[in-house]
Design a protein around this motif. Structure first.
Motif, PDB file in Angstrom:
ATOM      1  N   VAL A   1       0.856  -1.182   0.000  1.00  0.00           N
ATOM      2  CA  VAL A   1       0.000   0.000   0.000  1.00  0.00           C
ATOM      3  C   VAL A   1       0.895   1.236   0.000  1.00  0.00           C
ATOM      4  CG1 VAL A   1      -1.778   1.271   1.231  1.00  0.00           C
ATOM      5  CG2 VAL A   1      -1.804  -1.225   1.234  1.00  0.00           C
TER       6      VAL A   1
ATOM      7  N   LEU B   1      -3.538   1.537   5.702  1.00  0.00           N
ATOM      8  CA  LEU B   1      -4.355   0.397   5.303  1.00  0.00           C
ATOM      9  C   LEU B   1      -5.694   0.428   6.023  1.00  0.00           C
ATOM     10  CD1 LEU B   1      -4.467  -2.283   3.735  1.00  0.00           C
ATOM     11  CD2 LEU B   1      -3.533  -3.389   5.752  1.00  0.00           C
TER      12      LEU B   1
ATOM     13  N   THR C   1      -9.387  -1.339   7.083  1.00  0.00           N
ATOM     14  CA  THR C   1      -9.870  -2.686   7.390  1.00  0.00           C
ATOM     15  C   THR C   1     -11.149  -3.002   6.633  1.00  0.00           C
ATOM     16  OG1 THR C   1     -11.101  -1.842   9.292  1.00  0.00           O
ATOM     17  CG2 THR C   1      -8.871  -2.664   9.697  1.00  0.00           C
TER      18      THR C   1
ATOM     19  N   SER D   1      -7.712  -3.689   0.975  1.00  0.00           N
ATOM     20  CA  SER D   1      -6.339  -4.131   1.046  1.00  0.00           C
ATOM     21  C   SER D   1      -5.918  -4.753  -0.286  1.00  0.00           C
ATOM     22  CB  SER D   1      -6.180  -5.165   2.163  1.00  0.00           C
ATOM     23  OG  SER D   1      -4.950  -5.849   2.042  1.00  0.00           O
TER      24      SER D   1
ATOM     25  N   SER E   1      -2.298  -8.391  11.142  1.00  0.00           N
ATOM     26  CA  SER E   1      -1.335  -8.252  10.044  1.00  0.00           C
ATOM     27  C   SER E   1       0.103  -8.238  10.557  1.00  0.00           C
ATOM     28  CB  SER E   1      -1.610  -6.968   9.258  1.00  0.00           C
ATOM     29  OG  SER E   1      -2.864  -7.021   8.635  1.00  0.00           O
TER      30      SER E   1
END
Length: 253
Positions: free
Chosen positions: A34, A39, A41, A46, A174
């Motif tokens: 990214v 990022l 959710t 994503s 992540s």
């Protein structure tokens, strides 16, 4: 016609595995980065959402793999060719594909570390042990009604869940998934479990009596609850639950 139905399902498994593999390998490591923004959710936000079609295809492959044997037994059309074809299809969908997923994950994270980028190829260790697992299964008479070692579809569901979790990370996982040591550890632990002398129950119902299937019913109920609460993040926990229930109560029920 009926004698070809189980093999048709097996070929569907193989087709899904081939298409999923082509999707996974069509993207480079940079496609999952990214640039210039935090990022989100939200589902699909994503770059890992690029692999969601592959995950869906592997889900279809797992369903086809479950039903090809079921249909063959119901129609009484089992054959050595069908058994071999099933293993060959499984090697693609549940052997090469999880190795490719781990390769892509490692290929993504290793450049930001001091570890050699060539370590990404260790992801295919899972593919090697999947082949060993399938070869053992075909020649082990103990595994007609249960399993010795983690089945390749279960292993693949766990590994395939990782990019699905990353695609919409509701729980902040992540940072753990995209850790090279976690990925390498997962690679070798799951490779070992594929061929381990570990008795695991199979989800094969000869009848639906509680006394004969209590462990299966408990597992399925808990799995549904976990899926409702955690969605994709539940999959690793479900596989862990499967192994734990088998070890704690390895009886046939």
């Amino acid at each position: 016609m009926k004698q070809h139905l189980p093999n048709a399902l097996t070929c569907l498994n193989l087709l899904c595995g081939c298409v999923a593999l082509s999707i996974i390998l069509s993207y480079g490591a940079d496609d999952f980065i990214v640039h210039g923004k935090e990022l989100s959710t939200a589902p699909g936000s994503s770059p890992w959402a690029l692999l969601l079609p592959a995950a869906y295809l592997i889900g279809i492959a797992a369903i086809a793999d479950f039903f090809d044997g079921l249909v063959a037994r119901a129609l009484r059309v089992s054959s050595p060719i069908g058994k071999d074809l099933d293993s060959l299809a499984d090697m693609v969908s549940f052997g090469v594909v999880p190795g490719a997923i781990l390769f892509k994950l490692l290929q993504h994270v290793l450049p930001s570390t001091q570890l050699p980028e060539s370590l990404a190829y260790l992801g295919f260790v899972v593919s090697i042990f999947s082949a060993l697992r399938l070869a053992k299964f075909n020649n082990d008479t103990r595994q007609s009604d249960s399993f010795i070692g983690v089945p390749t579809p279960a292993n693949t569901m766990l590994i395939m869940s990782l990019p699905v979790i990353l695609a919409a990370d509701r729980f902040g996982l992540s940072r753990y998934i995209l850790n090279p040591w976690v990925l390498l550890g997962l690679t070798f632990v799951m490779s070992g479990l594929l061929v381990a002398e570990l008795p695991l129950f199979a989800l094969k119902f000869k009848n639906f009596k509680w006394q004969d299937n209590s462990l299966r019913f408990v597992f399925l109920a808990l799995a549904v609850v976990l899926l409702v609460l955690l969605q994709a993040a539940a999959v690793p926990l479900i596989i862990l639950l499967y192994v734990a229930l088998s070890v704690l109560r390895p009886a046939r029920g």
